[in-house]
Enzyme design. Structure first.
Site, PDB file in Angstrom:
ATOM      1  CG  HIS A  82      -1.916   1.440   1.542  1.00 24.27           C
ATOM      2  ND1 HIS A  82      -3.259   1.614   0.764  1.00 24.27           N
ATOM      3  CD2 HIS A  82      -1.307   2.525   1.731  1.00 24.27           C
ATOM      4  CE1 HIS A  82      -3.787   2.127   1.071  1.00 24.27           C
ATOM      5  NE2 HIS A  82      -2.322   2.930   1.539  1.00 24.27           N
ATOM      6  CG  ASP A 161     -11.754   3.536   6.370  1.00 21.66           C
ATOM      7  OD1 ASP A 161     -11.276   4.789   6.691  1.00 21.66           O
ATOM      8  OD2 ASP A 161     -11.456   3.592   4.636  1.00 21.66           O
ATOM      9  NE  ARG A 168     -10.082  11.379   8.952  1.00 17.47           N
ATOM     10  CZ  ARG A 168      -8.545  10.773   8.886  1.00 17.47           C
ATOM     11  NH1 ARG A 168      -9.714   9.257   8.057  1.00 17.47           N
ATOM     12  NH2 ARG A 168      -7.659  10.623   8.072  1.00 17.47           N
ATOM     13  CB  SER A 183      -7.951   5.823   7.598  1.00 14.83           C
ATOM     14  OG  SER A 183      -8.859   5.775   5.490  1.00 14.83           O
ATOM     15  CE  LYS A 187      -8.877   1.938   3.689  1.00 16.10           C
ATOM     16  NZ  LYS A 187      -9.118   3.674   2.535  1.00 16.10           N
TER      17      LYS A 187
END
Lengths: 435, 435
Positions: A82, A161, A168, A183, A187
């Site tokens: 990621h 999320d 947010r 967040s 995931k």
């Protein structure tokens, strides 16, 4: 338990229990706790922060808010990677095929671009026919058969999320490290990978502007992953200038294909070999990172990484001949014009954020979720930080829909550059590794 | 202008402009800005505070959000008085008649009790028939004719404050000085009085626990009033122990009538003469506060204050004979039992908050808006801080609906007391005056 008391405790800097956090998150996901209480709580978290323990409990609670994938029936070890988002960041497009070609299955859920930062799904959708929409069964089947999948996030993955992130965004509570970390990690945990390599971008073209904050975010995410029983490491990498040379969806796919062919820019190839080696070692496929790097490099040299990319594209409905004929199959902009250097010197600044923003304005990114994008447009850099350049030489090439848009882009891009009268060292790509 | 940018600027500690504040407040009142953005903003204000200029702009914007009364056609100068809320605080019931009897019109909108703190309207509703519901025309007419009105707040008075207060209550953003100050002052400004005397309570039975915070709140409110063109002063007064001797609605009305008759407790009478003198001087009715005090004292001695109270009660539908026969007309509790001192000593602590909370549990106050209340119950103190007491002497008398409730109250109240083996000085009532 009352939501208002939990907000108050966080407001006063107290540490919330796992039960309190779960009460708040599940209640919010169900709609029992309203947006306004969640907004006040997010702002209190922004100011008071969270311990690693609280952030982990928050992440686990968010992961639990929806369906959680179990990939153990597909492979003993499934890898994921990621990036926190940057400009010209086509790492997934290249790293996935390299690692999969080296025998390690990679199963990944990805997002779309927003603002100056691009998204992997948008890039891959430049390829005619390619689709990120897969059922869980199809995801697993492809992971088993091809060893590589990149899918869109399903609606039922970490719904807490999704809800919290949207909130947010409109309440000025995005830049809170515990909220960012939870967040991302909720995931990742829900998506089921066993080994996760995180790429935390830092610099002018990243959400984290300072090394200190980037390292802190990386440390939090690694801590969460470990406390949640996954194998996680993070690299903090430079995002002051764009990564590689191409910025823009189809242009980045083209660069990724060249890199998989062993003909990519040096900095990009070096970064990828290092990350792939690291990931292969984390997955237990090799005895050391050095061995992993050697194996990764070979997948580029012997064509296996490119072949894996081809198979992956085909498996998700894309035209596999894009690998042989990228120029014919990928969408191309009508106008391509160079931006010429107004002076001599060594490039000392090539602001990545400007490149991201200009790409959005050219039509290649989106200001708001759901905006359509033009895959053809973007920018290809001809020089990067540390390069010597003479007046009148091209700094980059602008791919645009019209001459007017190219002209507007050129003016904005010129502001992204600085020149030095003395030689400048190119920035180190990997700034820190957190294991 | 975007709400999220205004939240972000406040989050980052920047000073908001009058336009930004007005955009936010009017947008919120209209419903264009949702609760969740207002909640995040309130929490940012909680952490970052506001300058006096910002707080004044916020107050003016909230006052402008609904109808604003203009009382100039009734009298050149209309006086108002506001207390931040305490236990046993029957000041309005006595001060209003005194000042009105001295020739200065007093027009006031009041609230109801919530939590441990009582409310003026609840107290006055102990009087059979008395009602706080008046049209604007009836308010003005009574102010002109009687010189004294106490009405409930109309729905269209500072609706922004109503909405914001309800939101703060459930988002843990109540204890923010700029938000408290603007909430109080927006209603005062909209209600039209020209001269306002504020009574900021400090101590165990007040929202402000420390002198420092109470003085800061008083200073902010005085600054707002002045910047808004009104004549405003504030007194910071002790609320560690209940004010006077009675706590509970009908019990306080009875004590107020006794005080108006010149037979009230010394501390309460002294405070009232001082406050009335101050207010008369602020209104320009006398040349000095001392002269004001003398004039105020005379209204108690010659029966004019009591007569004014009688006329005021009658004007708002109440039975005026309550003045002569309070014991017959005011509701009375079925059970009255003394709480006896378990030891000898000088009383060093008589925690006002406990008295307020016990009164709520006896049925005389409310936990939630709209709860019904029993006007008869409460507590009458037999001794206060500094008094010498022997074991077995009564500390106070509990007025309850049942023996069981009285017993529960007695156990809780015992915790409110501390004794000293050496003499203790009674606390000074007026701690600070801010002009």
């Amino acid at each position: 338990m009352r939501a208002v008391d939990i907000i108050q405790r966080k407001r006063d800097g107290e540490e919330l229990s796992a039960d309190e956090i779960d009460f708040f998150i599940q209640g919010y996901t169900r709609g029992d706790i309203p947006d306004y209480q969640a907004a006040a709580w997010c702002m209190a978290v922004y100011f008071q922060g969270m311990t690693h323990r609280e952030t982990t409990d928050l992440t686990l609670s968010m992961a639990r808010s929806g369906r959680q994938l179990d990939l153990s029936d597909v492979a003993d070890v499934v890898a994921d990677k990621h990036s926190t988002g940057g400009v010209g960041d086509k790492v997934t497009l290249i790293l996935g095929p390299m690692v999969a070609a080296a025998g390690q299955p990679v199963g990944k859920m990805s997002g779309r671009g927003l603002g100056f930062s691009g998204g992997t799904l948008d890039k891959l959708e430049s390829i005619p026919g390619w689709s990120p929409e897969l059922s869980t069964q199809a995801f697993k089947e492809q992971l088993r058969r091809v060893g590589l999948v990149v899918a869109g996030q399903t609606e039922d993955l970490a719904p807490a999320d999704k809800k919290l992130y949207a909130l947010r965004d409109v309440t000025a509570t995005v830049p809170s490290l515990p909220l960012i970390a939870s967040s991302v990690m909720s995931k990742k945990l829900a998506a089921g990978a066993h080994v996760i390599l995180l790429d935390v971008k830092v610099g002018e073209g990243a959400f984290m502007r300072t090394l200190e904050r980037a390292v802190e975010l990386a440390e939090i995410m690694v801590a969460i992953g470990k406390l949640a029983g996954r194998k996680v490491a993070a690299r903090v990498t430079d995002m002051n200038q764009p990564l590689g040379r191409a910025v823009g969806n189809a242009l980045e796919v083209k660069e990724a294909i060249a890199t998989l062919r062993g003909q990519g820019p040096d900095d990009l190839t070096r970064l990828l070999v290092a990350e792939a080696g690291h990931l292969l070692h984390m997955c237990g496929k090799v005895a050391s990172e050095e061995e992993g790097e050697a194996r990764a490099r070979r997948t580029l040299e012997d064509g296996r990484a490119l072949a894996k990319f081809r198979a992956f594209v085909e498996a998700q409905g894309g035209d596999p001949t894009v690998v042989e004929k990228p120029d014919r199959l990928l969408p191309k902009a009508d106008v391509v014009r160079p931006l010429l250097s107004p002076r001599d010197g060594w490039l000392s600044r090539v602001n990545a954020r400007t490149f991201g923003e200009v790409t959005v304005h050219l039509g290649g990114g989106r200001e708001r979720k759901g905006d359509p994008i033009d895959h053809s447009v973007g920018i290809v850099l001809a020089a990067k930080i540390g390069d010597r350049i003479e007046q009148g030489q091209p700094l980059c090439y602008i791919h645009a829909r019209t001459e007017t848009e190219a002209q507007t882009a050129a003016e904005a891009l010129l502001e992204a550059y600085d020149w030095s009268e003395t030689p400048v060292a190119p920035p180190r790509l990997i700034k820190r590794t957190i294991r």
